[in-house]
Design an enzyme around this catalytic site. Structure first.
Site, PDB file in Angstrom:
ATOM      1  CE  LYS A 151      73.056 -15.755 -12.165  1.00 38.39           C
ATOM      2  NZ  LYS A 151      72.233 -16.895 -12.582  1.00 38.39           N
ATOM      3  CG  HIS A 181      72.192  -9.043 -12.668  1.00 40.20           C
ATOM      4  ND1 HIS A 181      72.014 -10.398 -12.854  1.00 40.20           N
ATOM      5  CD2 HIS A 181      71.080  -8.610 -12.022  1.00 40.20           C
ATOM      6  CE1 HIS A 181      70.856 -10.762 -12.357  1.00 40.20           C
ATOM      7  NE2 HIS A 181      70.262  -9.702 -11.829  1.00 40.20           N
ATOM      8  CG  ASP A 238      69.577 -19.270 -11.574  1.00 40.05           C
ATOM      9  OD1 ASP A 238      70.354 -18.681 -12.355  1.00 40.05           O
ATOM     10  OD2 ASP A 238      68.400 -18.917 -11.398  1.00 40.05           O
ATOM     11  CG  HIS A 243      72.496 -13.502  -8.297  1.00 36.35           C
ATOM     12  ND1 HIS A 243      73.387 -12.865  -9.137  1.00 36.35           N
ATOM     13  CD2 HIS A 243      71.550 -14.028  -9.102  1.00 36.35           C
ATOM     14  CE1 HIS A 243      72.988 -13.012 -10.384  1.00 36.35           C
ATOM     15  NE2 HIS A 243      71.876 -13.714 -10.395  1.00 36.35           N
ATOM     16  CE  LYS A 329      63.527 -18.603 -11.166  1.00 39.34           C
ATOM     17  NZ  LYS A 329      63.736 -17.270 -11.766  1.00 39.34           N
TER      18      LYS A 329
END
Length: 475
Positions: A151, A181, A238, A243, A329
């Site tokens: 990705k 993942h 991201d 995910h 983050k």
């Protein structure tokens, strides 16, 4: 020991990068230590810049193994892996030397008569992905090959479709392994077992019983040298389009009826097709204070380092249930937590004892390497009065399952590398899933929400903290 796999040549683009050092080579080492790799295989690392001689490259790989595996490193297993490993420079304009190195490795393994398969791992920047794929096609490296694609799968709807077209120019869909993942994690796959193998949960896994679902992946880390990547990508691309949305798909899918790649991915794709358009008023962007001081970040950057949003699935099972997704983050904790919050039964028979008896029933899945599941319930508080307090059921597979080699959990990349060599796409992402998720996300790219500042070490902007009714599980 697993089934016997045919001979393989593994071609790792980005072989001197961080992902290869932290995940790919340690994953190959652990598969080798467990006897799960093919008896005959070779690893050809590649990239634009040479690390030196093959021996110097092997020394670099070994240093990474020492750092990641630590004192458990088996020198004999590591030496055998390194013996099979070499490096060949290449780029999108010229892959002829790489093609020759791959064919030489195949000859050393027994040549074409041995039916040597190729596993090509593309860990390259988004801008380089399409040119590299075209090079693989020109050099004939896609023959007998499976392509593992990292990705992000494009940066928007148009670029994702362009990437898919570039792939389809050189390979078929069954040769493409789009790796996420999170789908390789034991805990994520355990969602299927928890739900479909237990009559305790499946009857309550719908809008009659569940009030809301939270998919919460906060990170304490800041940029850690990824400022340039985040400037071009941002948190939404991201994490959310990949995910977190994939986790939603696993939580919300209908019973696939059989554990096959076709059935599981069809069920997950149906969830994405049923996603409602996003309500911009239920989306919160954030950027932590100090982000603009990070290396390779613009002084006036408005890139989001935090996203919280609400998704809804418009089908009979989930209609009316909000799915709250949050990630970012520089937050208060690093966690990967899925919370199913159940509706209040509405009975006035008992009342709270004042120490948690008002808290909702929640099923909580911690997506750690060893899956941890907790269930918050209400129970009678000890004493003479019939009042409620909070109680908890707890399942920790690390404690409850015997510690044997057969029961040792596989790290996500380890599992997915093995699946790719097997040709099993069950826990990889299909083209139609990617396209549909970009359709849902694209309006946020076309009309970006306001970006709110937040303090590092907090839980993000206040507007995000207030997003779910009853608050976040993690707070």
């Amino acid at each position: 020991m697993s089934e016997t796999l045919p001979p393989h040549v593994l071609v790792l683009f980005g072989a001197t990068g961080d992902l290869a050092a932290r995940k790919l080579f340690p994953g190959l080492y652990r598969l080798a230590a467990a006897g799960r790799l093919p008896e005959e295989y070779a690893v050809v690392g590649s990239g634009r810049h040479s690390p030196g001689t093959d021996d110097e490259f092997r020394d670099q790989v070994r240093e990474g193994l020492v750092e990641t595996v630590g004192d458990d490193l088996d020198d004999d297993v590591a030496a055998d892996l390194l013996r099979r490993t070499s490096f060949q420079t290449s780029d999108a304009d010229d892959g002829s030397d790489l093609a020759e190195a791959v064919r030489q490795a195949e000859d050393d393994l027994g040549g074409a008569d041995a039916d040597v398969l190729r596993l090509v791992y593309l860990s390259v920047p988004p801008a380089a992905m399409e040119p590299m794929i075209a090079m693989l096609g020109r050099e004939g490296l896609t023959e007998r090959a499976r392509l593992v694609v990292e990705k992000p799968f494009g940066l928007d709807l148009d670029s994702s479709r362009s990437l898919d077209a570039a792939l389809k120019d050189v390979v078929e869909e069954d040769q493409v392994f789009r790796i996420d993942h999170f789908l390789g994690k034991e805990a994520v796959q355990n969602i299927l077992a928890l739900r479909f193998a237990n009559g305790l949960f499946e009857p309550a896994w719908d809008n009659r019983s569940i009030a809301s679902v939270q998919i919460d992946v906060p990170e304490e880390l800041r940029m850690e040298g990824r400022g340039s990547f985040y400037e071009s990508t941002g948190c939404l691309r991201d994490m959310v389009s990949t995910h977190l949305s994939q986790l939603l798909g696993f939580v919300a899918l209908e019973d696939p009826r059989e554990l096959t790649e076709q059935a599981v991915r069809d069920a997950k794709s149906a969830v994405f097709e049923a996603l409602e358009p996003l309500d911009a008023s239920r989306v919160v962007y954030g950027q932590y204070d100090g982000y603009r001081d990070e290396d390779d970040v613009d002084d006036d950057s408005d890139v989001e380092t935090f996203v919280a949003l609400e998704m809804r699935v418009d089908n009979d099972r989930w209609r009316g249930v909000p799915f709250h997704l949050r990630t970012g983050k520089a937050l208060a904790e690093t966690r990967r937590t899925i919370t199913l919050r159940f509706k209040d039964p509405g009975s006035g028979l008992l009342h709270s004892g004042g120490d948690g008896g008002d808290e909702p029933n929640e099923l909580v899945l911690e997506l750690t390497d060893d899956p941890i599941i907790t269930i918050d319930v209400r129970a009678k508080r000890p004493g003479p009065e019939l009042t409620l307090t909070e109680a908890r059921f707890h399942l920790d597979l690390a404690d409850d399952v015997p510690d044997t080699p057969e029961n040792k959990p596989l790290e996500a990349y380890e599992r997915l590398l093995l699946d790719a060599m097997r040709g099993d796409q069950t826990f990889f992402t299909r083209a139609d899933e990617v396209d549909r998720l970009w359709q849902v996300i694209q309006p946020l790219l076309d009309d970006r929400p306001e970006v709110h500042p937040y303090e590092p070490g907090s839980w993000g902007p206040q507007a995000a903290i207030d997003l779910p009714d009853g608050g976040w599980r993690l707070r």
